[in-house]
Enzyme design. Structure first.
Site, mmCIF file in Angstrom:
data_model
loop_
_atom_site.group_PDB
_atom_site.id
_atom_site.type_symbol
_atom_site.label_atom_id
_atom_site.label_comp_id
_atom_site.label_asym_id
_atom_site.label_seq_id
_atom_site.Cartn_x
_atom_site.Cartn_y
_atom_site.Cartn_z
ATOM 1 N N LYS A 136 -5.400 -13.000 11.374
ATOM 2 C CA LYS A 136 -4.957 -11.876 12.198
ATOM 3 C C LYS A 136 -4.657 -12.265 13.653
ATOM 4 O O LYS A 136 -3.564 -12.675 13.954
ATOM 5 C CB LYS A 136 -5.955 -10.732 12.093
ATOM 6 C CG LYS A 136 -5.897 -10.071 10.709
ATOM 7 C CD LYS A 136 -6.496 -8.691 10.658
ATOM 8 C CE LYS A 136 -6.177 -8.020 9.343
ATOM 9 N NZ LYS A 136 -7.306 -7.667 8.521
ATOM 10 N N TYR A 151 0.823 -1.218 0.000
ATOM 11 C CA TYR A 151 0.000 0.000 0.000
ATOM 12 C C TYR A 151 0.853 1.262 0.000
ATOM 13 O O TYR A 151 0.526 2.245 0.668
ATOM 14 C CB TYR A 151 -0.909 0.057 1.234
ATOM 15 C CG TYR A 151 -1.904 -1.061 1.333
ATOM 16 C CD1 TYR A 151 -2.997 -1.113 0.473
ATOM 17 C CD2 TYR A 151 -1.767 -2.054 2.290
ATOM 18 C CE1 TYR A 151 -3.922 -2.131 0.569
ATOM 19 C CE2 TYR A 151 -2.698 -3.083 2.384
ATOM 20 C CZ TYR A 151 -3.770 -3.109 1.522
ATOM 21 O OH TYR A 151 -4.679 -4.115 1.617
ATOM 22 N N TYR A 201 -14.596 -5.432 2.976
ATOM 23 C CA TYR A 201 -13.210 -5.755 2.645
ATOM 24 C C TYR A 201 -12.952 -7.198 3.057
ATOM 25 O O TYR A 201 -13.197 -7.568 4.209
ATOM 26 C CB TYR A 201 -12.217 -4.826 3.360
ATOM 27 C CG TYR A 201 -10.788 -5.219 3.067
ATOM 28 C CD1 TYR A 201 -10.214 -4.931 1.826
ATOM 29 C CD2 TYR A 201 -10.024 -5.920 3.998
ATOM 30 C CE1 TYR A 201 -8.914 -5.323 1.537
ATOM 31 C CE2 TYR A 201 -8.718 -6.307 3.718
ATOM 32 C CZ TYR A 201 -8.175 -6.009 2.481
ATOM 33 O OH TYR A 201 -6.887 -6.402 2.188
ATOM 34 N N ASP A 235 -16.760 -13.563 7.869
ATOM 35 C CA ASP A 235 -15.343 -13.204 7.780
ATOM 36 C C ASP A 235 -14.970 -12.501 9.080
ATOM 37 O O ASP A 235 -15.144 -11.295 9.229
ATOM 38 C CB ASP A 235 -15.108 -12.293 6.568
ATOM 39 C CG ASP A 235 -13.651 -11.845 6.473
ATOM 40 O OD1 ASP A 235 -12.855 -12.155 7.380
ATOM 41 O OD2 ASP A 235 -13.314 -11.162 5.483
#
Ligand SMILES: *Cc1c(COP(=O)(O)O)cnc(C)c1O
Length: 429
Positions: free
Chosen positions: A261, A12, A139, A232
């Site tokens: 994560k 990014y 996302y 998710d």
């Protein structure tokens, strides 16, 4: 770091104008330390991963021990204790609908696996369905399937013609997702394999919090239509929204859940997709074509599994209390910020607090970058999503440390800035 500037390509990051990245030498608890020894408070859990704090001794010890014992082994035709035990431990904590753990590497792969499992389970039963529905502003990751499920925008427009069709439901934080789902089920229900959602909070689009009522509505409608619900929980899992999983807040039992994560405490990469026994059964067959032909080199890496097991052990009563404390602190601080000049809206769920900043038109896109630059100057790592600042700290973060974050935000709202303002600071475009 000269080698970084010469040889590394960062995520990014627009390398043409980005400032030099901050060189970090070590980390402990809620703090990162740069190569000069300066502390930076990690108020975003290093991209939403760090749960119990950096370099937690129980996790690092488990990693060292596992690395000495069994570092890696092929996971097809072989197995090992850390993967088997972790699967059992995850299933014992997950909604009771979920019972089969498929390991992968990260959040994006966990999502890819969930979508493929749903589609193939219908095909294997001889009633193929090919449509997936997802929320506006969602996302789900950066690989192709995950990009397709996610909202389309600047990150994905290049690849748009290559992304498979996804039916869009309104973002429940601002639109009527249930009415749209009813319409979709009426018109194309027989084509619909799965609805994928980020339960209760759309993270990357600005921590948009949505209601448990709507999540229950989505579950009821998909269950009645024989459509899978994919939760998710890559960001929301492992205590982030309060309970272990956000689905618990709504009492919802999904067909598939995506985890990553925080799964290893935020120390090593690991993904997991957990399915119902019914989905698993759809792949059991004498016909080898019904096999799930998917795997990654490092599937169920023993060291990552050992880190995850050690992390799960740390979700005890004191961790519950710490998350409660953080949630309460956020609530109090956000109440004070609500209605303040320069604040458009505040949002809160569990340990996640978001402050949507207001600014004159045309200036809005820069304000997040300015806040990030100012916060970093003040020793706090923030990485606003556009004009939305958020705090998503490791659970070991004390109220005093959280106070530093809110102090920075208040001073910024009062006009404090670092000059000159660098363009392309450490926030997403
Ligand atoms: C971060 C995230 C992903 C992608 O995970 P990676 O590990 O970055 O690939 C997917 N879904 C959600 C909800 C996320 O927050």
């Amino acid at each position: 770091m000269r080698d970084d500037a010469r040889f590394v390509w960062h995520p990014y990051t627009q390398h043409h104008r980005a400032p030099q990245p901050v060189p970090i030498a070590r980390a402990r608890g809620s703090w990162l330390y740069d190569t000069d020894g300066r502390g930076i408070l990690d108020a975003i859990a290093s991209w939403w991963v760090t749960t119990h704090g950096h370099a937690h001794p129980a996790i690092t010890e488990a990693i060292a021990e596992q690395a000495r014992t069994l570092d890696q082994v092929i996971f097809a035709g072989f197995t090992h204790e850390p993967a088997a035990r972790l699967a059992a431990e995850l299933v014992s904590r997950l909604p009771t609908s979920l019972s089969r753990v498929f390991y992968s590497d990260d959040g994006s792969t966990a999502v890819e696996v969930a979508i493929k499992l749903s589609l193939q389970s219908f095909a294997n039963r001889g009633e193929p369905r090919r449509l997936v529905a997802a929320l506006e502003n969602a996302y789900h990751g950066d690989t192709f399937g995950a990009m397709a499920a996610g909202a389309r925008g600047v990150f994905t427009h290049m690849y748009e013609p290559l992304l498979f069709e996804v039916a869009r439901l309104p973002d429940p934080s601002e639109g009527d997702a249930l009415a749209a789902l009813d319409r979709l089920l009426n018109t194309r229900g027989h084509e619909l394999a799965a609805v994928i959602v980020e339960p209760l909070v759309l993270g990357a689009s600005g921590m948009r919090v949505w209601s448990a009522e709507v999540l229950r509505g989505i579950r009821e409608r998909t269950a009645a239509a024989g459509v899978h619900l994919i939760a998710d929980e890559v960001m929301t899992g492992f205590g982030r929204t309060g309970p272990m999983f956000a689905c618990e807040l709504a009492g919802v039992q999904p067909d598939l859940i995506c985890l990553s994560k925080g799964i290893t405490g935020g120390v090593l990469p690991l993904g997991a997709t957990v399915a119902t026994e019914a989905i698993f059964d759809a792949f059991r067959s004498d016909d080898r074509r019904k096999t799930f032909f998917h795997g990654h080199s490092y599937t169920a890496n023993p060291i990552a599994c050992a880190a995850a097991l050690a992390s799960l052990q740390l979700f005890d009563a004191s961790c519950d209390a710490a998350r409660e404390r953080i949630a309460t602190f956020h609530a109090t601080q956000l109440a004070a910020l609500h209605g303040t000049r320069g604040v458009k809206q505040v949002r809160h769920i569990g340990t996640v607090a978001a402050i949507e900043l207001d600014a004159p038109a045309g200036y809005l896109s820069d304000i997040g970058r300015e806040l990030a630059a100012y916060a970093l100057h003040e020793g706090v790592l923030l990485r606003p999503l556009g004009n939305v600042a958020y705090c998503l700290p490791p659970y070991c973060t004390t109220n005093e440390e959280l106070g530093l974050v809110y102090d920075v935000v208040h001073r910024f709202l009062d006009g404090a800035r670092v000059a000159p303002i660098t363009s392309g600071g450490p926030v997403d475009d």
